[in-house]
Design a protein around this motif. Sequence first.
Motif, short mmCIF file in Angstrom:
data_model
loop_
_atom_site.label_atom_id
_atom_site.label_comp_id
_atom_site.label_asym_id
_atom_site.label_seq_id
_atom_site.Cartn_x
_atom_site.Cartn_y
_atom_site.Cartn_z
N THR A 1 25.68 -1.14 -20.27
CA THR A 1 25.84 -2.81 -20.09
C THR A 1 27.19 -3.15 -19.40
N LYS B 1 19.48 -2.80 -18.81
CA LYS B 1 18.90 -3.31 -20.20
C LYS B 1 18.08 -4.19 -20.27
N ARG B 2 18.46 -5.59 -19.88
CA ARG B 2 17.55 -6.73 -19.78
C ARG B 2 16.14 -6.42 -19.01
N ASP C 1 14.26 -4.05 -21.04
CA ASP C 1 13.49 -4.67 -22.20
C ASP C 1 12.43 -5.91 -21.84
N ILE D 1 8.39 -5.48 -22.76
CA ILE D 1 7.83 -6.69 -23.26
C ILE D 1 6.67 -7.24 -22.55
N TRP E 1 20.54 5.88 -25.90
CA TRP E 1 20.52 4.48 -25.40
C TRP E 1 21.31 3.49 -26.30
N ILE E 2 22.01 3.91 -26.90
CA ILE E 2 23.16 3.21 -27.66
C ILE E 2 24.50 3.65 -26.97
N SER E 3 25.04 2.70 -26.66
CA SER E 3 26.36 2.88 -25.91
C SER E 3 27.52 3.52 -26.94
N TYR F 1 29.64 1.06 -29.53
CA TYR F 1 29.23 0.57 -30.55
C TYR F 1 28.67 1.71 -31.69
N PHE G 1 14.14 -2.65 -29.64
CA PHE G 1 13.17 -3.39 -30.08
C PHE G 1 12.14 -3.75 -29.35
N CYS H 1 8.54 -2.72 -29.88
CA CYS H 1 7.66 -3.15 -30.82
C CYS H 1 6.65 -3.99 -30.49
N GLN I 1 11.37 0.95 -36.09
CA GLN I 1 12.07 1.37 -34.83
C GLN I 1 12.75 2.81 -35.35
#
Lengths: 360, 343
Positions: free
Chosen positions: A144, A153-154, A157, A161, A179-181, A184, A211, A214, A224
């Motif tokens: 991102t 990412k957006r 997502d 959804i 998928w986690i940069s 972080y 998320f 879900c 998750q």
Amino acid sequence: MSVGKVNFTKAEREKLAELLWLLNWISVVTGAILLGMGLFLKVEIQTWQEVMSEQGVLFVPHMLITTGLAACGINFLGGKICLDCADTNKFLRWKLVMMPYVICTFFFTACILAGALMCYSIRSQLEESLFLGLRHSMRYYKDTDTPGRCYLKRTLDLLQIQFQCCGNTGYQDWFQVQWISSRYLDLRSMAVVDRLRNNVEGKFLMDSVPFSCCSPLSPRPCIQQQLSRPLAHFNFDQQSQHLNLWRKGCRQALLDHYTGIMQSISLIVLLIWLFELLVLTGVRYLQTAMENVIRLGDPESESEGWILENSLAETARSNFNIIKNLGKCYQVDNDPNINVPAVMAEQEIQSDQVQVQRMG
Amino acid sequence: MPFMVVKFDLQKRVRLAQGLWMLYWTSVLAGIVLFSLGIFFKIELRKRSEIMNNSESHLVPNLLILLSLVACGINAFGGKMCHDSLDPQKFTKMKPALKPFFALSCGLVALLLLQVLLCVLMQFSVYLTLAEGLQFALRFYKDTDTPGRCYMKRTLDMTQIEFRCCGNNNFRDWFELQWISNRYLDMSNDLVKDRVLSNVEGKYLMDSVPFSCCNPGSPRPCIQHHLTNNTAHYDYDHRTEELNIWTRGCREAVFSYYSSIMTSIGAIVIGVIILETADMAGLKYLSTALETMADPENPECESEGWLLEKGVKETLGDMIGKLKTLGRANQVEEGGDAPEATT
């Protein structure tokens, strides 16, 4: 022996002209509908074009848009022509244009049919494009902060959804990408470092999903993390696992969505094609009837109209001959108007053949 | 002295009748638009009645649907009257119906004004219903096994996703109630037991929110749990983090949606009121122009049309006088009867 010969009285010709004028105007409306459908499909594809690897699919809406515009133009002209055809004097204005117009409309109608058939055939190309595009998007989900990929990412997502799907084929696809940069991840923590060293490419892989996978339909709050170990969660039975996340893959969901749209569009386009064919037949009859009236010389008399002057085989043969002779325009044939003595004629023929060889 | 007199010749009368016929049929279309708006609003209220505790008031959409049907009927009849008015025979047949028709149209305009007022005032009712309903919805989020509340979780999750909101006032509302059912809590675990015993009501409270509060536009994967604990997550400060979860409360979000629908309905109804008033004025001009024709047999003659026969003040005075005599009619009769009874 003509194909589809029909006799027309003056009154019938005039009624045919009026009817065709009305049908042409209805065709302008159907052309606008084609244009609208092409625009709608283009917008739908462009909304999710980030998850498609190539834009080849855009060929279909572009074709629909051009065909729609062409339909509006051709049928508008056709309406004007047909209105004038009711009167023999006004028809003379359009006499030379009529034949090219009919041929043009014939090819244009073939284009509409091609457009309809293309909607069915695009499915495999779309599937390939979605497979590669989604794989690419999932890989760059975490980037991102990279220009050009910030909103991936957006998009992904919102896609998951809206279409109620997860991953490419299923939710396990998320286990294979980081998928986690790394921004972080606390790289000082032993747990994180262990996991990074755990695989060849040094990626932080987990058995967890974002998320957006879900499902709100699940009776329990979404689980998750640690999805491959059901025992890590209290009372996480088969039923709960089934309802917890979206089961469908996003490739299948998007494919179904676009196939549904394109099938409805192609059905409508086929109906429009049939209608255009009807209009084309009517215009052809009107054209031949009016030409025969002029040939007969009496505007009040009956005339014949047909689809083809000779039978199908003869027309095909004569057209083929025309195409063959197109290239022979420089040859001097046995022209009866030239007075050639018999001996000279033989020498002439030989020199002609030599000429042909040279040019050949 | 008539109010706002206009002279009409034959051409002007015909044009007025034609224009008024078109205007009446436009009003019928406007009535159909109002009808569909009423149906749309009713469906929107029904869709989310679960988060309003099924106690929302359907007065606004019901009245709108009723008024739109009445308006369509009146305007269609008005159009027919305009169509008939240019034929002298049909006009004489229709003359007695004019006065009741005007009274009906005035009544319709008054009710439409009431509708506009309701659209503005009922917004308060919607706000209060939402506040109360959302409180219940949050409390019953975990009760997916209780009949009558099984779908509360689904509805609330979808509302939070659709309206991009979290909780009632804001996301902290989720910290004050137990939104994970006891069925999914391992009561033999010490941590769980501690947490349940740590508050008076024995609820399992956490500083975490459901997944539907997550903002897809956040650059980092969603942080749902331990929201107020900065050390639980790497490089996280809950005071400055704005993009992680939706910060708006659902009451505000859903209310602004309904408020915008009701305001637009009010604006469109005002437009329809203006249209109806124009219709009535036109019909009054047409009817007076046709009535005051000097020579009914000669269609070419000139005539006058007006809005009110006397001036505004005099007409009002007349109307008030008539209302007063309506009340006094009984008194005069009693006075007349009394002497007869004695004799």
